[in-house]
Design a protein around this motif. Structure first.
Motif, mmCIF file in Angstrom:
data_model
loop_
_atom_site.group_PDB
_atom_site.id
_atom_site.type_symbol
_atom_site.label_atom_id
_atom_site.label_comp_id
_atom_site.label_asym_id
_atom_site.label_seq_id
_atom_site.Cartn_x
_atom_site.Cartn_y
_atom_site.Cartn_z
ATOM 1 N N ARG A 1 0.746 -1.119 -0.086
ATOM 2 C CA ARG A 1 -0.186 0.220 -0.090
ATOM 3 C C ARG A 1 1.176 1.592 0.189
ATOM 4 N NH1 ARG A 1 -3.582 -3.592 2.718
ATOM 5 N NH2 ARG A 1 -2.466 -3.063 5.144
ATOM 6 N N ALA A 2 2.081 0.932 0.738
ATOM 7 C CA ALA A 2 2.846 2.199 0.703
ATOM 8 C C ALA A 2 3.647 2.720 -0.367
ATOM 9 C CB ALA A 2 3.966 1.877 2.210
ATOM 10 N N LEU A 3 3.663 1.585 -1.584
ATOM 11 C CA LEU A 3 4.808 1.640 -2.952
ATOM 12 C C LEU A 3 3.222 2.149 -3.486
ATOM 13 C CD1 LEU A 3 6.673 -1.494 -2.524
ATOM 14 C CD2 LEU A 3 7.620 0.598 -3.238
ATOM 15 N N LYS A 4 1.993 1.893 -3.457
ATOM 16 C CA LYS A 4 1.095 2.235 -4.352
ATOM 17 C C LYS A 4 1.252 4.153 -3.670
ATOM 18 C CE LYS A 4 -1.556 -1.584 -5.258
ATOM 19 N NZ LYS A 4 -3.125 -2.543 -5.278
ATOM 20 N N GLU A 5 1.136 4.501 -2.761
ATOM 21 C CA GLU A 5 0.963 5.502 -2.138
ATOM 22 C C GLU A 5 1.905 6.606 -2.689
ATOM 23 O OE1 GLU A 5 -1.688 7.413 -1.491
ATOM 24 O OE2 GLU A 5 -3.333 5.349 -1.350
ATOM 25 N N ILE A 6 3.384 5.984 -2.266
ATOM 26 C CA ILE A 6 4.151 6.863 -3.141
ATOM 27 C C ILE A 6 4.664 7.017 -4.515
ATOM 28 C CG2 ILE A 6 7.157 7.061 -2.847
ATOM 29 C CD1 ILE A 6 6.720 5.352 -0.302
ATOM 30 N N ALA A 7 3.746 5.906 -4.827
ATOM 31 C CA ALA A 7 4.430 6.008 -6.612
ATOM 32 C C ALA A 7 3.441 7.083 -7.026
ATOM 33 C CB ALA A 7 4.067 4.599 -7.653
ATOM 34 N N LYS A 8 1.786 7.270 -6.301
ATOM 35 C CA LYS A 8 1.446 8.902 -6.563
ATOM 36 C C LYS A 8 1.578 9.737 -6.747
ATOM 37 C CE LYS A 8 -3.479 6.168 -6.158
ATOM 38 N NZ LYS A 8 -4.147 5.577 -5.173
ATOM 39 N N ASN A 9 2.342 9.989 -5.184
ATOM 40 C CA ASN A 9 2.713 11.434 -5.201
ATOM 41 C C ASN A 9 4.100 11.329 -5.049
ATOM 42 O OD1 ASN A 9 -0.465 11.185 -4.862
ATOM 43 N ND2 ASN A 9 -0.086 10.623 -2.965
ATOM 44 N N GLY A 10 4.702 10.655 -4.295
ATOM 45 C CA GLY A 10 6.093 10.635 -3.552
ATOM 46 C C GLY A 10 6.793 11.296 -4.371
ATOM 47 N N ASN A 11 7.894 11.296 -4.296
ATOM 48 C CA ASN A 11 9.247 11.144 -4.979
ATOM 49 C C ASN A 11 10.310 10.092 -5.162
ATOM 50 O OD1 ASN A 11 11.801 10.691 -3.285
ATOM 51 N ND2 ASN A 11 11.508 13.074 -2.527
ATOM 52 N N GLU A 12 10.535 9.936 -7.056
ATOM 53 C CA GLU A 12 11.708 9.009 -6.479
ATOM 54 C C GLU A 12 12.589 8.374 -6.448
ATOM 55 O OE1 GLU A 12 11.657 5.813 -9.897
ATOM 56 O OE2 GLU A 12 10.660 7.619 -9.710
#
Length: 179
Positions: free
Chosen positions: A89-100
């Motif tokens: 779930r964290a990976l999905k959220e970081i992929a949407k909103n976070g940096n690379e």
């Protein structure tokens, strides 16, 4: 004297008859008591059966011991499944909103954890939309009208990944089926 002779003859006749009776009785007694060969065969049979029973016992306990060691960490694996889900779930959220950079760091930790669990025998149950529903691996949490005719009775969506520890299912895949 003649009486004595007759008496002695009578005694001899009685002794001969009793000897014949004893001789006649002996073969019957011999047949009733087992011979040494029969006793040896019986003991050998008991020994072979006992040996086979002991071999089966050793195999069974060895198998039980192997299963114990193989599934001893099952409780720990089940508790780690929640951590894996959180990482996904964290990976999905970081992929949407976070940096690379953040995504790569979290993905690296996730892969490391997943690889260590895989080394210990944890395997995800591979399920995708369109697969047949199998009660041995899947848990249907709901049914929806099938979007197409070919998806009736089949899996429409996967809600939660299922896992196996070696060959034993420790968490069923939660799926949505079409009807």
């Amino acid at each position: 004297m003649s009486e004595n002779k007759e008496f002695q003859e009578d005694e001899l006749n009685l002794q001969e008859e009793s000897n014949e009776n004893v001789e006649n009785n002996q073969p019957e007694n011999v047949a009733e008591t087992p011979s040494a060969e029969e006793l040896l065969a019986d003991e050998k049979d008991r020994y072979i059966r006992l040996f086979a029973e002991f071999e089966n016992y050793k195999k069974r306990t060895t198998k039980e011991k192997m299963e114990f060691f193989q599934y001893a960490n099952q409780d720990m694996m089940i508790s780690m499944l929640g951590v894996l889900d959180d990482f996904e779930r964290a990976l999905k959220e970081i992929a949407k909103n976070g940096n690379e950079a953040d995504l790569q760091g979290v993905e690296l930790i996730y892969q490391k954890l997943k690889n260590k669990l895989t080394e210990k025998g944890l395997k995800p149950i591979e399920v995708k939309a369109g697969d047949d529903f199998n009660v041995d691996f899947h848990e249907a949490i709901t049914q929806i009208p099938a979007p197409s005719e070919d998806l009736k009775g089949k899996i429409v969506d996967v809600v939660e990944t299922g896992y196996q520890l070696h060959d034993r299912v420790i968490r069923f895949s939660k799926v949505v089926t079409g009807n």
